[in-house]
Design an enzyme around this catalytic site. Structure first.
Site, mmCIF file in Angstrom:
data_model
loop_
_atom_site.group_PDB
_atom_site.id
_atom_site.type_symbol
_atom_site.label_atom_id
_atom_site.label_comp_id
_atom_site.label_asym_id
_atom_site.label_seq_id
_atom_site.Cartn_x
_atom_site.Cartn_y
_atom_site.Cartn_z
ATOM 1 N N LYS A 79 0.962 -1.190 -0.100
ATOM 2 C CA LYS A 79 -0.009 -0.133 -0.001
ATOM 3 C C LYS A 79 0.971 1.127 0.120
ATOM 4 O O LYS A 79 1.944 1.350 0.694
ATOM 5 C CB LYS A 79 -0.845 0.048 1.296
ATOM 6 C CG LYS A 79 -1.956 0.988 1.186
ATOM 7 C CD LYS A 79 -2.708 0.986 2.738
ATOM 8 C CE LYS A 79 -3.703 2.062 2.934
ATOM 9 N NZ LYS A 79 -4.676 2.077 3.999
ATOM 10 N N SER A 154 -9.680 1.663 3.300
ATOM 11 C CA SER A 154 -8.742 2.701 2.431
ATOM 12 C C SER A 154 -7.734 1.831 1.293
ATOM 13 O O SER A 154 -7.243 2.256 0.616
ATOM 14 C CB SER A 154 -8.101 3.570 3.117
ATOM 15 O OG SER A 154 -7.137 2.949 3.954
ATOM 16 N N SER A 178 -9.575 -0.380 7.383
ATOM 17 C CA SER A 178 -8.814 -0.600 6.050
ATOM 18 C C SER A 178 -8.421 -1.758 5.545
ATOM 19 O O SER A 178 -8.123 -1.824 4.209
ATOM 20 C CB SER A 178 -7.985 0.771 6.025
ATOM 21 O OG SER A 178 -8.649 1.742 5.686
HETATM 22 N N1 GLN Z 1 -12.806 4.014 7.069
HETATM 23 C C1 GLN Z 1 -12.058 4.575 7.910
HETATM 24 C C2 GLN Z 1 -11.634 6.043 7.928
HETATM 25 O O1 GLN Z 1 -11.906 6.630 6.939
HETATM 26 C C3 GLN Z 1 -10.816 3.643 8.317
HETATM 27 C C4 GLN Z 1 -9.811 3.974 7.384
HETATM 28 C C5 GLN Z 1 -8.553 3.256 7.599
HETATM 29 O O2 GLN Z 1 -8.506 2.483 8.499
HETATM 30 N N2 GLN Z 1 -7.404 3.582 7.159
HETATM 31 O O3 GLN Z 1 -11.200 6.694 8.699
#
Ligand code: GLN
Length: 485
Positions: A79, A154, A178
């Site tokens: 990532k 994400s 994420s």
């Molecule tokens: N959907 C969550 C956010 O937008 C989690 C994102 C993540 O785990 N990086 O904060």
């Protein structure tokens, strides 16, 4: 060779028995990427020449009959919020579009030490803010199971890459879901380890108190193997735990007989999609059939999880993104005429709208006069949630919940409604706030799309989480299904 079907274990065996060479494997990966990534859009940067060079070295080793390290020759995607020395690392943001880290994140160094071949950097929401990859400054990734849908976020690019057969495993991060949610939406294993089990050194920080590296794999066995490679205390990250390492693979064959699994009722109350809910019920019935004892439990403060997460996250984000000012870090705006304008134009021109929203909300929640009402209160409720989870996990060994209220959403379906996007994390915030491990596992299909089941365990008890996943995997065939691109 069918890359989509290869696991770390089977690929390793094939390399060792000379069924195919590492150059064949890595070439096939890049061929597949060239053929399909125009539609999937999983990658932001590819490392083809370096990967091919490494593959040749692996083949040379094999021809000398030298034994291979645990991940030697295995193509892995990373990532793009994870620092890779000499390879562009953008966090899917314009502000870091040209950033080339001078060092490797600890997890990248560990992958390299184990012999893995990094094939590229994957798309994600900008700075990992989001649940669909639609907040990427470079456009969204697409779900290989249905290109009109999101792969989740994400870490959606990593999940899409693995499910499309562009790699054999992938790294993500999990701040509030994420890795688990894209895993669930793409029929993969997505592990969020205990907070502190794997080093965060070299992750571009989002919410430092909940950020953890995440693992995407096709089987419980591969997940266990990667966890063994990546876990451990790191002097570069003071929040890593000194606890001794488990040999995760050695627990996989543990039977489910007598294992107590709790179903927290708050996760089953609002059934948004009956078909997905039915898949989850059947998975639970299967676990019972395999010998698990199912107990109904309650985590009454679950309903505050998303609210607490969306106070704490923007607060930490507003602080962590302060360094991207065009002076310390980040692409500097060229049309500023003084220092103040350098800051405002750099940040105004280069952050996307979700990052700006979080910076503003977080700055507000931390400001004097509001700090007690928002940030401090959220921290108190976080403590209540953590205690509640610990208490329930004294009575049962594991908790099981859905990953998501529905299958992968359509691209564009919710992206202009930030609150609807935040609610996507409804089943994800508990593990994030309390720091316990969570794993999403392939549990079936609804509307021809994958459905994930989440297993949460006690602090540092990834071994039990993975063993239940493995036993369930052996009794079902969900992991043998792959998207046709
Ligand atoms: N959907 C969550 C956010 O937008 C989690 C994102 C993540 O785990 N990086 O904060």
């Amino acid at each position: 060779m069918d890359i989509q079907k290869l696991t770390i274990k089977s690929a390793k065996r094939a390399l060792e028995s000379k069924e195919f060479s590492c150059v064949d494997l890595v070439s096939a990966v890049f061929e597949r990427i060239r053929e399909h990534d125009g539609n999937v859009k999983a990658f932001l940067t590819l490392c083809e020449s370096e990967a091919m060079r490494e593959a040749e070295q692996v083949d040379a080793k094999i021809s000398r009959n030298e034994s291979l390290r645990v991940l030697e020759g295995i193509p892995i995607a990373v990532k793009d919020v994870i620092a890779t020395k000499g390879v562009r690392t953008t966090a899917a943001s314009k502000i870091l579009e040209q950033y080339i880290p001078p060092y490797d994140a600890t997890i990248v160094r560990k992958l390299k030490d184990a012999g893995a071949i990094i094939i590229g950097k994957t798309n994600c929401d900008e700075f990992a803010h989001g649940a669909s990859t639609e907040n990427s400054a470079f456009g969204p990734s697409h779900n290989p199971w249905d290109l009109s849908r999101s792969p989740g976020g994400s870490s959606g690019g990593s999940a899409a890459a693995l499910s499309a057969g562009f790699c054999i495993a992938a790294l993500g991060t999990d701040t509030g879901g994420s890795t688990r949610q894209p895993g669930g939406w793409c029929n993969l294993y997505g592990l969020r380890p205990t907070y502190g089990r794997i080093s965060r050194y070299g992750l571009i920080s989002m919410t430092s108190s909940t950020d953890t590296p995440g693992i995407f794999a096709k089987t419980a066995e591969d997940t266990a193997l990667l966890l063994s490679v990546l876990a451990g205390q790191d002097k570069m990250d003071a929040t890593t735990l000194p606890a001794k390492m488990d040999d995760y693979a050695s627990h996989l064959e543990r039977s489910l007989k007598g294992i107590k699994i709790g179903l927290p009722k708050e996760f089953f109350e609002h059934t948004e999609d009956p078909e997905s809910a039915e898949v989850i019920s059947q998975a639970i019935a299967k676990l019972e059939e395999l010998g698990a004892q199912i107990k109904h439990v309650s985590l009454p403060h679950t309903k505050y999880g998303v609210s607490v997460y969306y106070i704490i996250t923007p607060s930490e984000v507003s602080s962590n993104l302060g360094r991207f000012d065009g002076i310390r870090y980040g692409h500097r705006s060229q049309d500023a005429s003084n220092l103040f304008e350098t800051y405002t134009k750099t940040r105004g021109q280069n952050f996307g709208s979700e990052s700006k929203r979080r910076i503003m909300l977080g700055t507000y929640a931390l400001s004097s006069g509001y700090y007690d009402a928002y940030y401090k209160k959220a921290q108190k409720v976080r403590t209540v949630i953590t205690k509640e989870v610990e208490k329930v996990l004294n009575d049962v060994d594991l908790l099981i919940t859905p990953v998501s209220p529905h299958v992968a959403i359509k691209l564009g379906e919710k992206n202009d409604d930030p609150l609807a996007m935040y609610l996507e994390d409804i089943y994800m915030s508990t593990a994030a706030l309390s720091g316990v491990p969570g794993l999403s596992i392939p549990a079936g299909f609804a509307h021809n799309m994958p459905v994930g089941l989440q297993i949460m365990g006690k602090q540092l008890d990834e071994a039990s989480v993975l063993s239940v996943a493995h036993q369930y995997e052996k009794a079902t065939d969900w992991t043998e299904k792959f998207p046709l691109l």
